[in-house]
Motif scaffolding. Structure first.
Motif, short mmCIF file in Angstrom:
data_model
loop_
_atom_site.label_atom_id
_atom_site.label_comp_id
_atom_site.label_asym_id
_atom_site.label_seq_id
_atom_site.Cartn_x
_atom_site.Cartn_y
_atom_site.Cartn_z
N GLY A 37 33.76 94.86 -18.41
CA GLY A 37 34.07 95.18 -17.01
C GLY A 37 32.88 95.79 -16.29
O GLY A 37 32.55 95.40 -15.16
N GLY A 125 36.46 92.53 -13.02
CA GLY A 125 35.89 93.73 -13.64
C GLY A 125 36.86 94.89 -13.62
O GLY A 125 36.97 95.64 -14.59
N LEU A 128 39.57 94.29 -16.27
CA LEU A 128 39.03 94.53 -17.61
C LEU A 128 38.91 96.02 -17.90
O LEU A 128 39.25 96.49 -19.00
CB LEU A 128 37.67 93.85 -17.76
#
Length: 212
Positions: A37, A125, A128
């Motif tokens: 991420g 991102g 994640l």
């Protein structure tokens, strides 16, 4: 097979206790997902909130390692963690941050992109990082900083960890206007919202216990 697994100590059938093997895989996978991420955000020139956001700002301003700053910025918060949360949580968090910083640094040598849209990087991102945080919370660890404070306030006073994080994030993202352009700040805000909403919705003490 279940009996053999129980005897060998690889995992525990309890919902609130984990073996050393379970904790290790939880910290490692949480760090790997989180580092991915961070990699996406950094590749798109974005940032996020919390101590990671501060580390990104220092990374962009000084053009030096994000992993180094992320590890360094979190150091003062370990005192709060030891005093208020305990050694077990603090040690696991220290390991998680160390692994995340290390993996984030070597990630560019293992992965690359020809094209990465900043908006998509913000959403993906953010998700994640949300998943990574949830994995670490499940094993009584975090990515440090404001996360430590957020977990403590949630488990002791019922204040959602995501809301605590979001308050700090606003301050970091305001500071970002002095470092990156408004579009990048906007994408970074989107990423922070995705992370915090994901954690707020999914991290609940009636599902599993972070602090005991």
């Amino acid at each position: 097979m279940p009996q053999l697994s129980k005897v060998s100590g690889f995992w525990n059938t309890s919902a609130t206790h984990h073996t050393a093997v379970e904790d290790f895989q939880g910290l490692l996978t949480g760090a790997m997902v989180s580092s991915l991420g961070f990699f996406l955000l950094g590749k798109a020139g974005l940032l996020t909130g919390g101590t990671a956001g501060v580390a990104f700002l220092l990374h962009y301003v000084t053009n030096t390692s994000f992993g180094f700053w992320f590890f360094l910025v979190n150091l003062p918060f370990y005192y709060l963690s030891i005093r208020k949360v305990g050694w077990d949580f603090t040690i696991k968090t220290f390991v998680a941050i160390g692994l995340t910083s290390l993996i984030t640094e070597i990630q560019p040598q293992l992965l690359g992109f020809d094209k990465l849209n900043p908006i998509w990087a913000a959403v993906l991102g953010g998700l994640l990082l949300g998943y990574g945080l949830l994995a670490l919370y499940r094993h009584r660890a975090s990515l440090g900083g404001v996360g430590i404070l957020g977990i403590y306030l949630q488990d002791r006073f019922g204040i959602r960890a995501g809301l605590v994080q979001m308050t700090f994030d606003i301050g970091v993202l305001i500071a970002a206007f002095f470092v990156v352009d408004p579009f990048i700040v906007g994408c970074s805000v989107l990423s922070a919202v995705v992370i915090n909403l994901f954690v707020t919705i999914n991290h609940r003490k009636d599902r599993y216990i972070v602090l005991r």
